[in-house]
Motif scaffolding. Structure first.
Motif, PDB file in Angstrom:
ATOM      1  N   LEU A  11      59.240  34.828  19.886  1.00  0.00           N
ATOM      2  CA  LEU A  11      59.963  34.334  21.273  1.00  0.00           C
ATOM      3  C   LEU A  11      61.128  33.561  21.019  1.00  0.00           C
ATOM      4  N   VAL A  12      60.863  32.393  20.019  1.00  0.00           N
ATOM      5  CA  VAL A  12      61.913  31.652  19.573  1.00  0.00           C
ATOM      6  C   VAL A  12      63.223  32.319  18.747  1.00  0.00           C
ATOM      7  N   TYR A  13      62.639  33.240  18.054  1.00  0.00           N
ATOM      8  CA  TYR A  13      63.677  34.331  17.417  1.00  0.00           C
ATOM      9  C   TYR A  13      64.434  34.940  18.267  1.00  0.00           C
ATOM     10  N   GLN A  14      63.645  35.573  19.208  1.00  0.00           N
ATOM     11  CA  GLN A  14      64.537  36.465  20.194  1.00  0.00           C
ATOM     12  C   GLN A  14      65.673  35.377  21.292  1.00  0.00           C
ATOM     13  N   LEU A  15      65.138  34.171  21.154  1.00  0.00           N
ATOM     14  CA  LEU A  15      65.850  33.456  22.031  1.00  0.00           C
ATOM     15  C   LEU A  15      66.952  32.769  21.281  1.00  0.00           C
ATOM     16  N   SER A  16      66.911  32.808  20.033  1.00  0.00           N
ATOM     17  CA  SER A  16      67.779  32.217  19.014  1.00  0.00           C
ATOM     18  C   SER A  16      69.046  32.876  19.162  1.00  0.00           C
ATOM     19  N   LYS A  17      68.939  34.316  19.661  1.00  0.00           N
ATOM     20  CA  LYS A  17      70.104  35.348  19.446  1.00  0.00           C
ATOM     21  C   LYS A  17      70.653  34.978  20.933  1.00  0.00           C
ATOM     22  N   LEU A  18      70.304  34.197  21.791  1.00  0.00           N
ATOM     23  CA  LEU A  18      71.084  34.050  23.270  1.00  0.00           C
ATOM     24  C   LEU A  18      71.607  32.651  22.894  1.00  0.00           C
ATOM     25  N   GLY A  19      72.622  32.148  24.024  1.00  0.00           N
ATOM     26  CA  GLY A  19      73.189  30.803  23.610  1.00  0.00           C
ATOM     27  C   GLY A  19      72.164  29.895  24.501  1.00  0.00           C
ATOM     28  N   VAL A  20      71.074  29.246  23.901  1.00  0.00           N
ATOM     29  CA  VAL A  20      70.166  28.508  24.526  1.00  0.00           C
ATOM     30  C   VAL A  20      70.004  27.262  23.603  1.00  0.00           C
ATOM     31  N   SER A  21      69.325  26.139  24.102  1.00  0.00           N
ATOM     32  CA  SER A  21      68.976  24.857  23.195  1.00  0.00           C
ATOM     33  C   SER A  21      67.416  25.024  23.051  1.00  0.00           C
ATOM     34  N   LEU A  22      66.931  25.145  22.064  1.00  0.00           N
ATOM     35  CA  LEU A  22      65.258  25.246  21.928  1.00  0.00           C
ATOM     36  C   LEU A  22      64.671  24.064  21.453  1.00  0.00           C
ATOM     37  N   VAL A  23      63.539  24.046  22.002  1.00  0.00           N
ATOM     38  CA  VAL A  23      62.622  22.829  21.414  1.00  0.00           C
ATOM     39  C   VAL A  23      61.290  23.692  20.921  1.00  0.00           C
ATOM     40  N   LEU A  24      60.919  23.233  19.721  1.00  0.00           N
ATOM     41  CA  LEU A  24      59.676  24.277  19.125  1.00  0.00           C
ATOM     42  C   LEU A  24      58.702  23.259  18.956  1.00  0.00           C
ATOM     43  N   SER A  25      57.422  23.381  19.450  1.00  0.00           N
ATOM     44  CA  SER A  25      56.308  22.675  19.317  1.00  0.00           C
ATOM     45  C   SER A  25      55.225  23.309  19.103  1.00  0.00           C
ATOM     46  N   ALA A  26      54.258  22.774  18.035  1.00  0.00           N
ATOM     47  CA  ALA A  26      53.116  23.061  17.647  1.00  0.00           C
ATOM     48  C   ALA A  26      52.517  21.949  16.794  1.00  0.00           C
ATOM     49  N   ARG A  27      51.406  21.971  16.196  1.00  0.00           N
ATOM     50  CA  ARG A  27      50.902  20.895  15.419  1.00  0.00           C
ATOM     51  C   ARG A  27      51.644  20.916  14.112  1.00  0.00           C
ATOM     52  N   ARG A  28      51.908  21.991  13.426  1.00  0.00           N
ATOM     53  CA  ARG A  28      52.348  21.955  12.093  1.00  0.00           C
ATOM     54  C   ARG A  28      53.867  22.160  11.766  1.00  0.00           C
ATOM     55  N   VAL A  29      54.352  20.718  11.532  1.00  0.00           N
ATOM     56  CA  VAL A  29      55.735  20.517  11.247  1.00  0.00           C
ATOM     57  C   VAL A  29      56.422  21.375  10.219  1.00  0.00           C
ATOM     58  N   GLN A  30      55.732  21.637   9.220  1.00  0.00           N
ATOM     59  CA  GLN A  30      56.239  22.485   8.118  1.00  0.00           C
ATOM     60  C   GLN A  30      56.692  23.937   8.697  1.00  0.00           C
ATOM     61  N   GLU A  31      55.485  24.407   9.455  1.00  0.00           N
ATOM     62  CA  GLU A  31      55.581  25.508   9.834  1.00  0.00           C
ATOM     63  C   GLU A  31      56.904  25.785  10.947  1.00  0.00           C
ATOM     64  N   LEU A  32      56.855  24.692  11.745  1.00  0.00           N
ATOM     65  CA  LEU A  32      58.154  24.583  12.809  1.00  0.00           C
ATOM     66  C   LEU A  32      59.244  24.737  12.086  1.00  0.00           C
ATOM     67  N   GLU A  33      59.495  23.958  10.969  1.00  0.00           N
ATOM     68  CA  GLU A  33      60.796  23.795  10.345  1.00  0.00           C
ATOM     69  C   GLU A  33      60.895  25.115   9.576  1.00  0.00           C
ATOM     70  N   ARG A  34      59.875  25.990   9.178  1.00  0.00           N
ATOM     71  CA  ARG A  34      60.034  27.403   8.689  1.00  0.00           C
ATOM     72  C   ARG A  34      60.708  27.964   9.709  1.00  0.00           C
ATOM     73  N   VAL A  35      60.250  27.982  10.910  1.00  0.00           N
ATOM     74  CA  VAL A  35      60.654  28.975  11.887  1.00  0.00           C
ATOM     75  C   VAL A  35      62.164  28.267  12.666  1.00  0.00           C
ATOM     76  N   LYS A  36      62.255  27.203  12.358  1.00  0.00           N
ATOM     77  CA  LYS A  36      63.633  26.855  12.895  1.00  0.00           C
ATOM     78  C   LYS A  36      64.636  27.284  11.685  1.00  0.00           C
ATOM     79  N   ARG A  37      64.408  27.337  10.301  1.00  0.00           N
ATOM     80  CA  ARG A  37      65.307  27.738   9.327  1.00  0.00           C
ATOM     81  C   ARG A  37      65.493  29.364   9.620  1.00  0.00           C
ATOM     82  N   ARG A  38      64.687  30.064  10.240  1.00  0.00           N
ATOM     83  CA  ARG A  38      64.766  31.704  10.275  1.00  0.00           C
ATOM     84  C   ARG A  38      65.558  31.686  11.588  1.00  0.00           C
TER      85      ARG A  38
END
Ligand SMILES: NC(=O)c1ccc[n+]([C@@H]2O[C@H](COP(=O)([O-])OP(=O)(O)OC[C@H]3O[C@@H](n4cnc5c(N)ncnc54)[C@H](O)[C@@H]3O)[C@@H](O)[C@H]2O)c1
Length: 349
Positions: A66-93
């Motif tokens: 969902l956040v990958y598809q949203l990142s192709k639209l002009g939005v601001s995203l807040v990514l939440s889950a427990r594992r910060v390294q995984e969230l950083e990986r998703v953010k990088r992508r």
């Protein structure tokens, strides 16, 4: 042109329209309102721009896609889950493949079961972006165990996470939306929030509870037509949900990858979710047949649905006792469906 001919042409047109709709239904992977919205409704690319969207469970599966598809639209995203390294990986992508900049993505680690942290997390998002347009309650966990063998702690944990965690975060965000008289609360429920299946008693209970809560909340918020409460109910979708499912003990998850070929592609499920969000749909069903058909059966012909569920359920329990975790009956169905479609293609081409 005679009246008779005109009437014949009209009847033919109506029949063709009916046939097209019938074909859409046979090939459907969503309920008819959703498919209509996909065909004729508002596009996510126009509707969801400039919005602040908070996604829980963004580190894996549906939330990650969902956040990958949203990142192709002009939005601001807040990514939440427990594992910060995984969230950083998703953010990088997101940054590599989308159109967003570093400042548009806020990584906010959050444990849904730690309800005391939800207020501070909400404040942190408001401090970062000044508003929350959409909260996507996606984080959750499933279960694979027979009811009679399951420790009560498992049911408690599933309620704490899927139900109370989601309700708690919603309650923190809601006052802000009420103040602005606008916002969307999108909850990733499940077809198992509508129907029930063996081996998932605690999961089904938590998702049924969620559906009841949000349907009630929607009515209570009727005086705020700008606030949309949306229940997304997917059937089987490719993700880590089975691997992460709890078993008889709360400390033990399934832990192994299972067959995913019969499940809907995550990207398709997420596309339909975005369409639902863009069109403010209250409840959507997202699944391939036969899962979708089974929900229609439950809705309109419950006696038949019970009959079918008992047959499939017995097979599923038998398979589970023999060590198979996924729906092998369905995989069997799937291979025949494939052969049937190949046969049709061969005959037609
Ligand atoms: N995949 C399916 O077949 C399917 C079908 C119907 C509904 N769903 C629902 O979709 C949602 C996403 O599941 P998925 O299929 O992507 O599974 P997944 O296991 O791949 O992802 C689950 C996400 O929830 C997060 N999460 C788990 N516990 C958490 C906690 N305590 N605090 C914060 N985050 C937590 C995980 O970190 C992960 O990011 C769930 O609510 C699930 O019930 C999935």
């Amino acid at each position: 042109m005679s009246w008779e001919l005109l009437l014949w042409l009209l009847a033919l047109g109506a029949l063709l329209a009916l046939l097209v709709q019938l074909l859409r239904f046979v090939r459907a992977d969503g309920d008819l309102t959703l498919l209509w919205a996909e065909w004729q409704g508002r596009r996510p690319e126009w509707e969801l721009t400039d919005m602040v969207i908070w996604v829980t469970g963004a580190s894996s599966g549906i939330g990650e896609e969902l956040v990958y598809q949203l990142s192709k639209l002009g939005v601001s995203l807040v990514l939440s889950a427990r594992r910060v390294q995984e969230l950083e990986r998703v953010k990088r992508r997101c940054l590599e493949n989308g159109i967003l900049k570093e400042k548009d993505i806020f990584v906010l680690p959050l444990d849904l079961t730690d309800r005391s942290s939800h207020e501070a997390a909400t404040k942190a998002v408001l401090q970062e972006f000044g508003k929350i347009d959409i909260l996507v309650n996606n984080g959750g966990q499933s279960q694979r165990s027979l009811c009679v063998d399951t420790n009560l702690d498992v049911f408690k944990e599933l309620m704490e996470l899927n139900y109370l965690g989601t309700v708690s975060l919603t309650m923190c965000v809601l006052p802000h939306m009420i103040e602005r008289k606008q916002g969307k609360i999108v909850t990733v429920n499940s077809l198992l929030g509508i129907i029930s299946a063996p081996l998932s008693s605690g999961y089904c209970a938590s998702k049924h509870a969620l559906r009841g809560f949000f349907n009630c909340l929607r009515v209570e918020l009727a005086e705020y037509p700008g606030i949309v409460i949306s229940n997304i109910c997917p059937g089987p979708v490719q993700s880590n949900i089975v691997k992460n499912s709890l078993t008889e003990e709360v400390t033990k998850s399934v832990g192994i990858d299972t067959v995913q070929s019969h499940k809907m592609a995550t990207s398709r499920c997420v596309r339909l979710m975005l369409i639902s969000m863009a069109n403010d749909l209250k409840e959507v069903w997202i699944a391939d047949h036969p899962f979708l058909l089974v929900v229609y059966l439950w809705q309109y012909m419950p006696t038949w649905a019970w009959w079918l569920t008992n047959i499939l359920g017995k097979k599923r329990i038998e398979n589970f006792k023999n060590g198979l975790i996924c729906w092998f009956t369905i995989n069997y169905y799937w291979s025949w469906r494939k052969k049937f479609l190949q046969g049709c293609r061969y005959l037609l081409l």
